[in-house]
Every structure is written in structure tokens, then in C-alpha cells.
Write a protein that holds these residues in place. Structure first.
Motif, mmCIF file in Angstrom:
data_model
loop_
_atom_site.group_PDB
_atom_site.id
_atom_site.type_symbol
_atom_site.label_atom_id
_atom_site.label_comp_id
_atom_site.label_asym_id
_atom_site.label_seq_id
_atom_site.Cartn_x
_atom_site.Cartn_y
_atom_site.Cartn_z
ATOM 1 N N GLN A 21 0.842 -1.195 0.000
ATOM 2 C CA GLN A 21 0.000 0.000 0.000
ATOM 3 C C GLN A 21 0.881 1.250 0.000
ATOM 4 O O GLN A 21 1.754 1.393 0.857
ATOM 5 C CB GLN A 21 -0.895 0.052 1.239
ATOM 6 C CG GLN A 21 -1.858 -1.107 1.377
ATOM 7 C CD GLN A 21 -2.689 -0.982 2.642
ATOM 8 O OE1 GLN A 21 -3.411 0.000 2.833
ATOM 9 N NE2 GLN A 21 -2.598 -1.971 3.514
ATOM 10 N N GLN A 23 0.907 5.051 0.876
ATOM 11 C CA GLN A 23 0.091 5.836 1.795
ATOM 12 C C GLN A 23 0.650 7.239 1.957
ATOM 13 O O GLN A 23 1.860 7.470 1.836
ATOM 14 C CB GLN A 23 0.003 5.155 3.165
ATOM 15 C CG GLN A 23 -0.661 3.784 3.126
ATOM 16 C CD GLN A 23 -0.663 3.095 4.474
ATOM 17 O OE1 GLN A 23 0.195 3.359 5.313
ATOM 18 N NE2 GLN A 23 -1.627 2.208 4.694
ATOM 19 N N THR A 28 -4.835 5.885 2.168
ATOM 20 C CA THR A 28 -4.244 4.889 1.272
ATOM 21 C C THR A 28 -4.465 5.339 -0.163
ATOM 22 O O THR A 28 -5.600 5.512 -0.605
ATOM 23 C CB THR A 28 -4.888 3.508 1.490
ATOM 24 O OG1 THR A 28 -4.606 3.067 2.816
ATOM 25 C CG2 THR A 28 -4.333 2.495 0.494
#
Length: 578
Positions: A21, A23, A28
Motif C-alpha cells: 500500500q 500511503q 491509502t
């Protein structure tokens, strides 16, 4: 993050399957899956598109989750996308905007076209052509007399309504027909929707021939058009799927992309018979560059991880995702891209369904169906604002096809009184009189939306009845976001597009009312103007904090000091002068 930061982070990652992910702060930005986390994340040091480059530039960190298998990574990615709705992913959004037909769970069932069926009702559809559905439902009502009125109207009747006189209903409400015979007619309607076209086509054919023999050619032509709609009703995409021997459930997918929106249409065939149609919208950033394969891959994973997989899926083109292919193969799902024959025709039908209204959700149509209105394209919203009865004003905003029509906004000064119900009654009465007397140059709306609950709605309807302006009105109660009508209250899902529409209208009416109230209030000359050290901005702060001069007069010096910009000296001066 720059390229060096991405490479440095990737170096510390394992060469195992998992999910990563990107971020920024608490957001996100992007979720991805990988067979080899280190290799996949390192590839972002040299982004493959401008969109991905923007995402990497915005990102502050990369988080990972290692999985045991590639399939686990695939499913975890789908769950994270649904949970976080990352801006840079292709992501599925619900869009149940196709109409359905329901027969309510009642001693004398009601037939209606709806996009939000009751759980206990017998439901048929969804269908792609709302006009054809409405034509068929009207023909069924004329043939079998099934009622279309609400349960409230049904329960309160002591004589048949106009539908009975027009031949659209056999009036079970007053027992012009006994319930047993009525239910037999309802059974005939069910048989039609289950595929027995002759239940309706045969009576229409006979009626058309009779009208032609009587030289009533206008009615014969009308019946001919209805007959064509009825005969086409079950034929739309109704060709049997050429299934393999062990395939009973087959899904057919079609994709259309416009800008950042994509539509995926799904047809379902069981046992060689087309039994279901639906459509879903997906957010597809830079969709044309993502392309149909990426949308198909994202849809298959996000849609089927929460549903039972079919035996086979027919696609317009290959999705090109090896992990998705491996997952479907492991689950025993056949995937085909047919080039000719009946399966190719079904894919083409799915594509046509996807292209219908691509990039747009029919909020107005869904709202009209939910409230049983002919239309909800033009909505006027109303709200009142005052400060404990002072500087009372009302707002009247207009939305057309889901968008604000600011040229048609109006506002009204009201008599100062601390009574929200009477203020609303006065505001609606003013609008209604202008409409009835021809002094308002705007078209009549399809719906009035009142900011408030049952009390405000009752006041508004009393004004409409007194003036004689026949326009439907509902209210939206802010506390629980419940839509209040004269007959019932609706609690729609938070993600329902038609709820979002009425919320936008309500919020805009509120904003416009508050803005006008503040303008009126600030224009009023008060004794505060004579207090040394109190200028226009300070006066505005005081009235905003306390609501009126009287409340300012009753405030203590300590309370006055709580207002921004007012020190102890000014607070004492104000307290002494007032």
C-alpha cells in the motif's frame, strides 16, 4: 517519495507474495498485489504512467502484508480496495439502477416498477429498458386488473377509485372482485414474468383484431405497439447460452469506459436460460489508459470474492492478469472470449448494456421509483433560518437532473417569529401562490424537498392544500437522514445514489438560507454600533456567538471575552453600555 526512496524501501522487502500500500498521512493512495514484493515495489521507482508517477510523488510511505500464496494476495488486495477506496485504483462501486417489477407481499398484491424492491415481495428483473417495462406493466394491469395503489390508499377506500373506472384495476379494495379470483389474476401475471409470453400476448392479439374489425384503427395501432413491446420483452438477450455439458451457471460481462468512469454489465444464464441482468459502475482513474482488461480484472476479483462463482465467465477480451487467471482456474471457473455464435451475441448484448448510460448513475430515476413518482428531474428544496425568531428568512433552491440550477434560486424574508413550522408554511405558501397565479417564471417542479421532519412536511402540505398547488412534497430529517413522506418514512442505505441526491438538495437549501439570514442580520443597525471599540467585524462575531442583542446584553464580561477579538477592556465596556 522519489525514486531513490522507493528503491531503498524495496531493498528491505521479502521476495514473497503479498500486498503493498502506498500511503500519505492517513490515506491509502494505492493498493497492489505481488508475486514478489521486492521486485514489484522496486518497479515503482520508474513509474509506467503519469498517473502512477503522481501517486508515487504524493506517497509518504509503503506498507506491506506478506501472504502464503498468490491467491491470498489477490483476495487481500480486493478487500483492501473495498475498505479504503484508494484514489489511484480501479474500484467497484454499487449501481443498482436497473428497474425491476415487484408484486408485494399482500392479500391483494400490488404491482409496481421499482429499483428498491421490498424483501418480502416477489421480484422479477432487473431489466434494461424502463419504458418497455412500464408498457408491459400497464398492459398487464389492463388485462388482469392488478392494483397499483399504495397499501395506505388501498386500506382506506370505501368505493373504487378512478383506476377501476379506467379498467386498470378490478378493485379488490372494495371486493368488486373476490380475493381468490384476484390472486388467480396475479398468478397469471407471475407466469408472464416467468417467461410465458402468451399469457399477455394472446389477449392483446385478440383485442387488436377486434379493434381492427370495428375500424377503431387508433386503438388497434396502440395495441399493436404494446404487442410488439410484450413480444420483445423476453427476447432481449434471451437466446440460450451454448453451455458446456457441466456448466449450469454462466456470467457474461461487458465493459464501457468514459473518462474516469467505467460500467460493467453482467448477464447471468442458468441452465441455458438468461435469468438475471445487472450493471455496476467502477472508478477507473485515467480509464482509457487502464483499458478494458484492467477493469475486467478488477471487477472479477472485487465482485466475486463476496459471491458464488459461476461455472464459466464470458468476456469481450482477455483480462491479462495472471494471478486472476490462476485463481479462477483453481476454483474451476472456465473463462472464454467467444468470437462467434450465441455466446458472442450475448457478449455483444452485455456490451450494449454497459454502454447504456456509461459514466452516469440515474439518481433522479431511482428517486422517482423509490417515491412512486412519474419523474424527479426537477426538484426544489426549501429551508428557513433565523436567530431565535429574529431576521427570519427562507430559501428556495432548484436542482435539474441532479445539478444545481442557480439561476432558479429564490429567497424570501419572513415575518420574525420563533416557529419553524409556521415559517415553513409561510415559505411554501409564498412559492405556491406565485406558481398558481402565474407570477413565477420557473416550471413547476416534480418534487418539493423540505429540510426537516414530519412537522415541517405537514406545515408545507397544509400550505399546498390551502393554495391548491398540486406538487408532491417530502422531507429529509437530518438526525437520521430519513426521508419522510405523507404515508411512510424511508431509511435508504447510506450509499444509495437517490439518498445522495436529496442530501445535496437539502444541504444546498440549508446553506443558501443561512447565508441569506447572515446577510440580513448583519445589515441590521443595533445599539452595538454605538459602543466604543465595537466595529462591524466585532458586531458580527458577537451576534454570531449570542444570536441577538438581547443575549449580548445578558452575557457576563467573561462570556463576552470568549468571543474572538474581544479583550477584557472591550468586554467591560460592552457590559456597561448595554
Amino acid at each position: 517519495m522519489n525514486a531513490e526512496s522507493v528503491r531503498e524501501r524495496a531493498t528491505a522487502l521479502p521476495r514473497e507474495p503479498g500486498v503493498y500500500q502506498f500511503q500519505a498521512e492517513d490515506t491509502t493512495l494505492y493498493v497492489g498485489k505481488a508475486v514478489d514484493l521486492r521486485s514489484r515495489v522496486r518497479s515503482y521507482a520508474d513509474p509506467r504512467s503519469a498517473r502512477i508517477r503522481r501517486m508515487v510523488d504524493r506517497a509518504e510511505r509503503i506498507e506491506i502484508a506478506v501472504t502464503d500464496t498468490e491467491t491470498q494476495a489477490l483476495l487481500l488486495e480486493a478487500n483492501l480496495i473495498k475498505r479504503h477506496q484508494p484514489r489511484y485504483n480501479v474500484r467497484l462501486k454499487d449501481d443498482k439502477s436497473y428497474p425491476m417489477v415487484q408484486l408485494t407481499d399482500h392479500d391483494a398484491p400490488r404491482i409496481e416498477v421499482t429499483r428498491d424492491p421490498n424483501e418480502a415481495a416477489t421480484v422479477f428483473g432487473p431489466y434494461t429498458n424502463k419504458g418497455r417495462v412500464e408498457t408491459v406493466v400497464k398492459a398487464l394491469r389492463e388485462t388482469y386488473g392488478v392494483r397499483g395503489c399504495s397499501d395506505h390508499k388501498y386500506a382506506g377506500r370505501d368505493r373504487p377509485c378512478l383506476d377501476y373506472e379506467m379498467g386498470l384495476c378490478t378493485a379488490p379494495c372494495t371486493r368488486e372482485i373476490d380475493l381468490e379470483s384476484y390472486r388467480e389474476d396475479v398468478t397469471s401475471v407471475e407466469r408472464f414474468f416467468e417467461g410465458e409470453t402468451g399469457v399477455l400476448a394472446d389477449p392483446l392479439q385478440r383485442a387488436m383484431e377486434t379493434a381492427a374489425q370495428d375500424q377503431n384503427f387508433e386503438r388497434a395501432a396502440n395495441l399493436r405497439d404494446r404487442l410488439e413491446a410484450v413480444e420483445a420483452f423476453h427476447g432481449e438477450g434471451g437466446e440460450a447460452v451454448q453451455s458446456y455439458d457441466d456448466e449450469r451457471a454462466v456470467d457474461v460481462l461487458g465493459v464501457a469506459i468514459e473518462g474516469e468512469d467505467a460500467t460493467v454489465a453482467r448477464l447471468r444464464a442458468e441452465g441455458g436460460k438468461l435469468v438475471d441482468r445487472d450493471r455496476h459502475t467502477m472508478a477507473a482513474p485515467d480509464g482509457q489508459r487502464e483499458g478494458v482488461p484492467a477493469v475486467l480484472a478488477a471487477f472479477v476479483v472485487q465482485y466475486y470474492t463476496e459471491r458464488r462463482l459461476p461455472d464459466a465467465i464470458l468476456l469481450p477480451e482477455h483480462h491479462g492478469d495472471e494471478e486472476v487467471t490462476a485463481w479462477l482456474e483453481a476454483e474451476g471457473v472456465g473463462v472464454r472470449v467467444p468470437g462467434a455464435g450465441r455466446e458472442a451475441k450475448l457478449v455483444e448484448l452485455a456490451l450494449k448494456n454497459a454502454r447504456r448510460n456509461v459514466g452516469r448513475r440515474d439518481e433522479c430515476g431511482m428517486l422517482a421509483d423509490a417515491l412512486t413518482l412519474d419523474a424527479a428531474s426537477r426538484i426544489e428544496g426549501f429551508d428557513v433560518s433565523h436567530a431565535q425568531g429574529k431576521s427570519a428568512v427562507g430559501s428556495n433552491v432548484t436542482f435539474v437532473d441532479g445539478s444545481a440550477e442557480k439561476a432558479d434560486y429564490r429567497r424570501k424574508k419572513l415575518v420574525d417569529q420563533n416557529d419553524d413550522y409556521d415559517n415553513m408554511r409561510a415559505l411554501i405558501e409564498w412559492r405556491a401562490k406565485r406558481a398558481v397565479e402565474g407570477r413565477d417564471d420557473r416550471p413547476d417542479p416534480d418534487l418539493l424537498l423540505i429540510d426537516g421532519g414530519a412537522g415541517q412536511l405537514e406545515a408545507a402540505r397544509a400550505a399546498l392544500e390551502a393554495v391548491g398547488w398540486d406538487v408532491p412534497a417530502v422531507a429529509l430529517a437530518k438526525a437520521e437522514e430519513r426521508v419522510v413522506t405523507p404515508d411512510r418514512e424511508f431509511s435508504w442505505p447510506k450509499d444509495a445514489p437517490h439518498l445522495h441526491l436529496v442530501q445535496r438538495v437539502r444541504d444546498e437549501a440549508h446553506r443558501f438560507a443561512v447565508q441569506y439570514h447572515q446577510t440580513i442580520r448583519d445589515e441590521v443597525t443595533t445599539v452595538l454600533d454605538d459602543v466604543p471599540g465595537v466595529g462591524p467585524e466585532t458586531r458580527k462575531q458577537l451576534l454570531g456567538r449570542f444570536g441577538s442583542v438581547e443575549n449580548v446584553r445578558e452575557a457576563s464580561p467573561e462570556d463576552l471575552e470568549s468571543v474572538s477579538g474581544i479583550g477584557s477592556k472591550t468586554a467591560r465596556t460592552i457590559h456597561e453600555r448595554l
